[in-house]
Design an enzyme around this catalytic site. Structure first.
Site, mmCIF file in Angstrom:
data_model
loop_
_atom_site.group_PDB
_atom_site.id
_atom_site.type_symbol
_atom_site.label_atom_id
_atom_site.label_comp_id
_atom_site.label_asym_id
_atom_site.label_seq_id
_atom_site.Cartn_x
_atom_site.Cartn_y
_atom_site.Cartn_z
ATOM 1 C CD GLU A 88 -1.771 -2.414 1.289
ATOM 2 O OE1 GLU A 88 -0.668 -2.675 1.825
ATOM 3 O OE2 GLU A 88 -2.564 -3.309 0.935
ATOM 4 C CG HIS B 223 -11.918 -7.622 5.734
ATOM 5 N ND1 HIS B 223 -11.230 -8.398 6.645
ATOM 6 C CD2 HIS B 223 -11.291 -7.799 4.550
ATOM 7 C CE1 HIS B 223 -10.237 -9.025 6.026
ATOM 8 N NE2 HIS B 223 -10.253 -8.677 4.756
#
Lengths: 426, 362
Positions: free
Chosen positions: B96, B166
């Site tokens: 990322e 999540h």
């Protein structure tokens, strides 16, 4: 049921055939090599043997001249013109002289901070000279020589260090955080290594433009430990971008010696693992750095990313906030100064050619000193941008929130201005 | 598509929890008729459509991230690589900080970068690049360089069973950083218009996509290229007794609670979709509170230092004389986002309803 039994018997037969012949090995080697290992040919071995990285020979250090400034192998002479070589020398000594003056001025409290480039002049000028002026530079902070080579105005170094109204950066950052759109030098920021994946992104843009430009990104051996270095090496190799990674390995990250920075064969040792063309050079040898960067630029322009590790030594303190005698011996610094000062090595070469002399040197250094001091004093007299400048450029436009806060500061200063150093601001 | 429609109708018609799915009931909006012809799209398709338009309008635009080439794990980039080529829609290594840094570099070179972070929960490795670099690029260089052409898309919010990594709503982690624009759409119409605004905006933007709405939210979305203004809140339900502010998925929960309050208590709440957390629309909220005298802000993220705190502090300053009750914050609890206990963690419509009630009885 019949269908299922037929299916399994087929699989079983096929598996047996694979298992019992070399076909299975061939299949797997082909798969691993072409799909997993970038077409590197892998083979099986029955020797249970680890690769002992400590036993492998270190990557050699490419050099062109010895410490006396003589070409070891004359075929490595890039045969640059006298004008270019003299400019290289002048730029290195200009940088060195400016460093001394600005370092001292910080000591006198006239600027808040400074970082010198002592001992790394050759790797900066040598690499900068091998690039095209349109190539985009991302630096760390010890690459002032690249700007010197590109003709960044002397006055701007001083304006930036003072953060005055003429500073391209509008006085927003600490000293030595230079940047110039005109010189294709992306503004320096303090967080280490963040520039590396960014450089890869810009290189990708150049690749898509077909602009023939490349990106050169500089970083130190310490910065190479950051996660962003890993990201950058890996992205560059997988996305095949026109980039040169230029590592200045000067032995220290502030107080941390390289033995505490990495366990492998330096920074160059990492390159092949990422699939980067890699070379280690003598960073104190201007010709070696020049040749390596020139060749690297040639590869990069074909979208082959390259890693250069320039071996050098940080002769100065890390910064004006650091006293390096707290972690390394004076003797070590003296030995490097005496035995391999890059500027002196290059000067020996020029003197033997008859292109530079002790008198030339004296006259040049005295001229530089005079000019730098003049520029420095001029920068000191220029006021800083007005207080409300602090709200500009946060966003492309002034948001309603920032408009309110700007008004708030204005009203406050109308009442309490005498408690602030307004006289230094426009 | 047919499958999506079934899910949508199920979510609307069944009030008890659907197994392993969030209990959110999506309330569709109507697009401005001036925007012309519409098509029935879920949020995933409207985001895909927005990126399609962006790639078509701007030859420099690239879409990249983890697994975007085959269409993305949520199918938002489906078909884009086939149409625009491998050099414009591509996978990156799984990193990322690299994705964010790479995107900044593209934008610095003047190219439009549309980066995807697979889950908002995994944006933190890129935090340094976003906060120290992207947000400060223009400022620190005296406007010599900028990365305004960068947009980072990331999935966001609860999904029913996403647990700790999540489900997160990290908008407040970014609103504390000047230089960024932070946007969360409530449905397909806003998703398309706001995403196109982010992509066109000359500042780095983070666009959080409520993933539970990807397929369950279906609306008539204008077909043409259009944008919706950043920094502007929208009053989705006018009312006079109290002001309710939320964004993303929680807007629907809050909206439902408002309908419940009307039905059960006869209280008429004004519901406002904030849409943009940075910069945020102080005036629309303050004008509403000046009228209603009461404010409730609701978000999924933990309550302490959540964005509701910023709204509450600002509105109490702006509307001190108008307020008739303390400002109420109904948010996630100050815990990590739990797996099995999600139904009790979330600021459900019943918690919002109770908040309205308490506020009115004060």
């Amino acid at each position: 049921m019949i269908v299922r039994r037929l299916f399994w018997s087929n699989v079983w037969k096929r598996n047996l055939r694979l298992y019992s012949s070399a076909v299975g090995d061939d299949f797997r080697l082909e798969e691993f090599s072409s799909k997993y290992l970038g077409h590197r040919k892998a083979k099986f071995t029955e020797n249970l043997e680890f690769i002992d990285s400590g036993n492998a020979e270190a990557i050699s250090i490419y050099r062109a001249t010895n410490t006396a400034g003589d070409f070891v192998d004359p075929s490595q002479d890039p045969n640059l013109s006298k004008d270019v070589l003299v400019k290289m020398y002048r730029d290195m000594t200009f940088l060195n002289t400016m460093d001394k003056i600005l370092y001292d001025s910080q000591r006198q409290g006239r600027i808040s901070f400074y970082m010198t480039n002592f001992g790394e002049e050759a790797n900066q000028i040598g690499s900068a000279a091998a690039l095209e002026s349109t190539d985009l530079i991302y630096g760390q902070y010890r690459e002032t020589g690249v700007l010197v080579w590109r003709g960044f105005p002397m006055q701007q170094f001083m304006n930036q260090c003072y953060g005055n109204a003429l500073d391209y950066g509008k006085g927003k950052q600490m000293p030595v955080h230079y940047g110039s759109l005109e010189h294709n030098f992306v503004t320096i920021s303090s967080p280490l290594t963040t520039q590396m994946p960014q450089a890869v992104g810009s290189a990708y843009a150049f690749k898509r433009e077909g602009s023939k430009r490349i990106v050169c990104v500089y970083f130190g051996d310490g910065a190479a430990s950051e996660g962003d270095a890993h990201a950058a090496f890996n992205f560059a190799a997988t996305l095949k971008v026109p980039i040169v990674f230029f590592c200045r390995n000067n032995g220290y990250a502030i107080s941390t010696p390289t033995t505490e920075q990495y366990g492998g064969d330096g920074i160059a040792g990492k390159g092949p693992g990422y699939g980067l063309h890699t070379i280690r050079v003598d960073g104190n040898d201007l010709f070696a750095v020049y040749n390596a960067t020139k060749a690297a630029r040639n590869l990069a322009s074909q979208n082959i990313p390259v890693l250069i590790e320039a071996m050098t030594y940080r002769l100065g303190h890390h910064s004006t906030s650091d006293d390096s005698s707290a972690y390394r011996s004076k003797d070590e610094v003296e030995q490097w100064t005496a035995k391999d000062y890059p500027i002196l090595r290059f000067r020996s070469y020029l003197e033997k050619k008859g292109w530079w002399s002790a008198e030339d040197d004296k006259a040049w250094i005295s001229e530089v000193r005079k000019n730098v001091l003049k520029a420095f004093n001029e920068a000191e007299k220029v006021k800083k941008l007005p207080p409300e400048e602090l709200f500009n450029d946060v966003y492309a436009e002034l948001t309603p929130n920032l408009k309110r806060q700007k008004e708030e500061l204005k009203r406050h200063l109308e009442k309490y201005g005498k408690h602030y150093p307004l006289e230094n601001f426009q | 598509m047919a499958h999506c429609r079934v899910l949508f109708q199920t979510a609307k018609s069944v009030s008890q929890p659907i197994r392993f799915s969030s209990t959110i009931s999506f309330i569709p909006s109507k697009a401005d008729p001036a925007l012309g012809e519409t098509a029935k799209l879920n949020m995933c398709q409207s985001i895909n459509n927005a990126m399609h338009i962006a790639l078509e309008n701007d030859k420099s635009a690239c879409v990249f991230g983890e697994d975007v080439a085959f269409g993305g794990v949520f199918r938002c980039s489906l078909g884009l690589q086939d149409k625009f080529g491998k050099d414009r829609v591509f996978n990156t290594p799984l990193c990322e900080q690299g994705i964010a840094g790479f995107g900044i570099g593209l934008a610095v070179a003047g190219h439009t970068a549309i980066a995807e972070i697979q889950f908002g929960d995994y944006i933190f490795p890129a935090y340094d690049q976003i906060v120290n670099e992207a947000a400060k690029y223009r400022y620190r260089s005296g406007n010599l360089f900028n990365c305004g052409k960068l947009t980072i898309r990331a999935t966001w919010g609860a999904v029913g069973h996403g647990a700790l990594y999540h489900s997160q709503s990290p908008e407040a982690n970014f609103t504390h950083t000047p230089g960024l624009k932070i946007v969360v759409p409530r449905g397909p119409i806003q998703a398309k218009g706001l995403l196109l605004s982010c992509i066109n905006d000359p500042n780095p933007c983070i666009f959080f996509e409520p993933k539970v709405l990807y397929r369950t939210a279906v609306e008539e979305v204008p077909v043409k290229d259009y944008t919706l203004p950043l920094g502007k809140a929208e009053i989705v339900r006018p009312g006079s007794d109290a002001t309710l502010v939320a964004w993303g998925t929680q807007l629907h929960v809050t909206w439902e609670a408002a309908e419940l309050a009307k039905k059960e208590l006869g209280i008429d709440c004004e519901v406002i979709d904030l849409q943009c957390m940075a910069p945020w629309d102080v005036d629309t909220i303050a004008n509403s509170v000046a009228k209603t005298g009461r404010l409730l802000v609701s978000h999924e993220a933990p309550v302490t230092s959540g964005f509701a705190a910023e709204i509450a502090a600002t509105i109490q300053r702006e509307c001190f004389l108008n307020l008739e009750a303390p400002i109420m914050r109904i948010a996630g609890f100050d815990t990590p986002f739990p797996h099995t206990h999600e139904p009790f963690y979330l600021p459900t419509k019943w918690r919002v309803f109770d908040g309205i009630k308490q506020m009115m009885e004060y």
